[in-house]
Design an enzyme around this catalytic site. Structure first.
Site, PDB file in Angstrom:
ATOM      1  N   THR A  28      19.215 -34.476  -4.198  1.00 52.63           N
ATOM      2  CA  THR A  28      20.551 -34.829  -4.677  1.00 52.63           C
ATOM      3  C   THR A  28      21.437 -35.211  -3.497  1.00 52.63           C
ATOM      4  O   THR A  28      21.215 -34.783  -2.370  1.00 52.63           O
ATOM      5  CB  THR A  28      21.214 -33.647  -5.414  1.00 52.63           C
ATOM      6  OG1 THR A  28      21.454 -32.584  -4.494  1.00 52.63           O
ATOM      7  CG2 THR A  28      20.352 -33.146  -6.561  1.00 52.63           C
ATOM      8  N   CYS A  34      28.825 -44.608   1.644  1.00 52.88           N
ATOM      9  CA  CYS A  34      27.491 -44.364   2.200  1.00 52.88           C
ATOM     10  C   CYS A  34      26.425 -44.900   1.239  1.00 52.88           C
ATOM     11  O   CYS A  34      26.689 -45.128   0.064  1.00 52.88           O
ATOM     12  CB  CYS A  34      27.255 -42.871   2.390  1.00 52.88           C
ATOM     13  SG  CYS A  34      28.140 -42.149   3.784  1.00 52.88           S
ATOM     14  N   HIS A  51      20.554 -40.588   3.703  1.00 48.43           N
ATOM     15  CA  HIS A  51      21.983 -40.746   3.380  1.00 48.43           C
ATOM     16  C   HIS A  51      22.675 -41.191   4.665  1.00 48.43           C
ATOM     17  O   HIS A  51      22.838 -40.404   5.587  1.00 48.43           O
ATOM     18  CB  HIS A  51      22.521 -39.400   2.905  1.00 48.43           C
ATOM     19  CG  HIS A  51      23.982 -39.403   2.561  1.00 48.43           C
ATOM     20  ND1 HIS A  51      24.511 -38.505   1.676  1.00 48.43           N
ATOM     21  CD2 HIS A  51      25.029 -40.150   2.976  1.00 48.43           C
ATOM     22  CE1 HIS A  51      25.823 -38.700   1.574  1.00 48.43           C
ATOM     23  NE2 HIS A  51      26.155 -39.712   2.360  1.00 48.43           N
TER      24      HIS A  51
END
Length: 185
Positions: A28, A34, A51
């Site tokens: 998650t 981003c 990420h």
């Protein structure tokens, strides 16, 4: 709310990447401008997510600074992590998420991030099988690496601003998902 019994949630924050081969793990993250790239090998079930805050380049990496902020660094780490766990490069498939234009008066770094991710994957010969990028609102993302399932929840304007603050590394509580969700197969 987690409706998948037995599922273990692993959160990926800015500047991180995770690689897993456990079918009971869901990765998650929360994104504003981003971008997260979700890659997997459908044969082995090995997959992962990164990420990143900025696209970056070989030149920006050479000039120093925090490499974990840059997509060019995190994409390489993710791919290499997958290969070390038994994935094969020729079977990798990708989904990319994020890249919102979260603050109208600023340059659109989100669009640059998404464009970078698409170009990087194309240059590496990795097929993009799903994408949800752009827009003005953030996203809460869930990715099941073993199956390739991805689900995102749109964030409200206030939640998006909190996400932007998080992306700037300010300590603000994580936003809650909005009512609507989209599931990608």
């Amino acid at each position: 709310m987690n409706t998948d019994a037995g599922t273990r949630r692993v959160h990926v924050i800015q500047g991180e990447y995770k690689v897993v081969n456990d079918p009971d793990v869901v990765l998650t993250t929360i994104l504003g401008s981003c971008v997260a790239a979700c890659l997997r090998d459908p044969v082995t079930g090995v997959g992962g997510m990164n990420h990143f805050l900025l696209p970056g380049s070989v030149e920006t990496m050479a000039s120093g600074g925090d490499a974990t902020r840059y997509g060019v660094h995190l994409m390489e780490l993710l791919i290499n992590g997958l290969l070390k766990q038994g994935a094969r490069r020729d079977r990798l498939e990708a989904k990319i998420f994020g890249g919102a234009k979260t603050i109208a008066r600023f340059s659109n770094v989100g669009e640059q991030n998404a464009r970078f991710a698409r170009q990087f994957l194309m240059d590496e010969g990795i097929k993009i099988v799903g994408e949800s990028t752009g827009g003005e609102h953030g996203r809460k993302l869930e990715f099941w690496p073993s199956t390739g399932r991805a689900r995102q929840h749109a964030l409200t304007g206030v939640e998006t601003q909190r996400t932007v603050a998080l992306e700037q590394r300010q300590p603000i509580p994580a936003p809650k998902p909005a009512e609507s969700s989209i599931e990608f197969f």
